[in-house]
Write a protein that holds these residues in place. Structure first.
Motif: not given
Lengths: 161, 161, 161, 161, 161, 161
Positions: A53-54, C130, C144, D57, F31-34, F36, F40, F47-48
């Motif tokens: 997942y990028m 979110f 968060l 994402n 949380t994973l998306s935030y 990332m 960055f 980041v992946y």
């Protein structure tokens, strides 16, 4: 011992290996498949893809190549020319490989070569060659599993007894 | 401070770790699961699988084992004996681990242990133990999330105030 | 009850839904991401990708779109125009959706909207929005998770007491 | 025929089955594992997760439950109570199941039950029970594969001769 | 118009299709690959695998087969004989397929066939045949992407002007 | 040469890079998306996430961060504060990056910037900027692929002739 092939390798550790990796978010599956073929043809020890997942919501694949350090420049050129990559990364790894022998199992479906793995002098792994099994299964119209199981069983009995 | 368990660890960096990896294209899911159990029982710090795409159209799994270097020979033997692998690779890694404490939260569903993560002296992480939550949820017939949220909330309030 | 948003939905079952699916082996990650945006903008209820293994060693993605049957022709046109697909498939599904309400939690980091899920008249789900959490976390420079946990805790207490 | 267990099932097609699915982007792995246990305990025929790519994402998992239609309401309640889901979808499926018998293989490592699959009257599948193999392997300190291969070989010979 | 192949298909919807699915936790990657080949050879429209998480910590694969209903019995027999499956499931789907034509692009690297997708009378898709591109790339020692891009560009210009 | 942007980089190898990794089994997709986004913003090179199978039947994600060693402490702090991690691991890697230039393609849909990759002095890669393509496609109501193909074709012709 005529039943062993001449190809033979002792158990060993190889410290001159490298993993090359690159994340690809704009290559098609066709390009990924073609690049894998090119890398194997050029001498890569192993090539595989991992779905990742990028950023920016992009499904992507990570290409990983296991190679001898001497072949690294050639494999990097293939990656740069065939994929969408503008950069790649690499790090050294060591490989521990079992000793290898081959046994020819005379199954009811014909001869099947079985690869034997030798760990510290002991034969512990009996792996029938896929292509031999496939051909025998298709010729005799039985399931692949039938051929595979019989060849493995014969090799195991030969070494264990 | 009777509410803390005796187990305690300071934040530290450990440079004597190794990742062992092997690609497996002829192991069943049952074998993969059993191998994971054996590796944890033998002292692996972490074990996980990643789905990968190998040559010849073969869906496969990569086994990754995080281990102290001292345990590497034992874990390699388990991998060679239980899986279909004829070779594996490894590379050194460093681990950065938070300090750890435990807090016993007296929730409406019974006592739940909460693991606290300490970063540079500051408690920043509050993680209720899954098994405690599971037992409490089943005993009181509430959702797991109910128990988890209450335990975490109590630990957070204890440390933040 | 000023604390509830005007948007409100009763628990219900919707039998007029469809899943549209297509396997894509020659689309880049950028195209997949863009197509997802277009489908949501055109009214798809949900859009997601799954990594799959197709023939000829091709890593690929399956696109799945959940949609009202009325929107199916529009969404199919987007799929055909934006992706590499020469054909797609679909089948009818039913959706069971919880009742929904919104609660405004007055946290230490500002107001956070919490979505409440109502199952057979009982509030069972408390899900902080979110975007509200993200803005509050960035404004107050906290994690968060801090904001999320506090908002959820306040909503739960409001409904459970 | 004392070697067959009393449990027996004829080959048949079952048209009263349903697949229930839900996409989860805010459940932890612990919650997913616990929910799977609850669903099996409540009578689900099968439960599995698939990693998917959702909007914004977000790495996520799709939960799939295969169930008899009669159990659907109970399983839906577990999904709604234990996961973060505000809605789920379902569609009818048919199941084609082989006939089943059990054979007790007297291996060198003790008795191992082998499940036999019967397709149109012909025994075509020989699957040693994992738990029997695991116990025998641990008791005799041999690899799981050793026990599995011997039990399968004995069952195959019994039925094929 | 000699540049179009005789094979030609109009845009249409086919309601006589079925998806057959089975979860496999004790098949090797070799068996999965072989089974895919057998299913395509027997007339499956599409075959693909998805990595899934099954009970008891078992990494597994879901096999999905898209087929005309007439071929379902034959494909089910292959699945039962070649894989470890004791049961499978299926459900009806409809397929919407674009009209198809072929254009022969005279590129600098030789002739490459390009598949054209026709949506409601409009040519919207231009997909160079992979095998033609591969052969041309290998013969002229250029990257696959070079050949692919030129063939696509020529087909697009032919239809758009 | 007014058509090149001022940003320019020579092909080089950077030995001061590091990969930081952590397995996360109790973080939500949100949380994973935030996390990332935060990584960055703090200067991570890449980041992946990778979907993995952890112990106790837990679907999980591995977070991987590619970073300059100087930024490692800052990125580790974000990981510890935002995710559920109690420990992470890292290992050094080298990066090989192509030289980069930019070409402004004057397409029928407006100007699109194309990134050129230079391998040992030879331009081998022509990658239209996604955001430029997206805006042009939306403005002119054509598919993204249309704009992308034309921009790439113009850049290729400019450099190859």
């Amino acid at each position: 011992m005529s039943e062993f092939r001449t190809r033979h390798a002792r158990e060993h550790i190889d410290n001159e290996m490298v993993i090359i990796e690159v994340n690809l978010d704009d290559c098609s599956g066709e390009t990924l498949s073609y690049t894998m073929d090119r890398l194997f043809a050029a001498g890569a020890n192993d090539v595989y893809y991992t779905s990742i997942y990028m950023k920016k919501n992009r499904p992507a694949y990570k290409l990983s190549v296991l190679s001898d350090k001497k072949k690294q420049p050639l494999l990097e050129e293939i990656i740069f020319r065939e994929t969408s990559s503008f950069g790649l990364r690499y790090y050294p790894v060591s490989c521990h490989r079992l000793g290898r022998e081959f046994y020819q199992a005379e199954t009811a479906y014909g001869e099947v070569s079985v690869k034997i793995g030798i760990y510290q002098g002991e034969p512990i792994k009996f792996s029938p060659e896929f292509e031999d099994c496939r051909k025998a299964a298709e010729k005799h119209n039985v399931s692949l599993q039938n051929v595979y199981d019989e060849a493995k069983s014969m090799a195991t009995m030969h070494y264990k007894s």
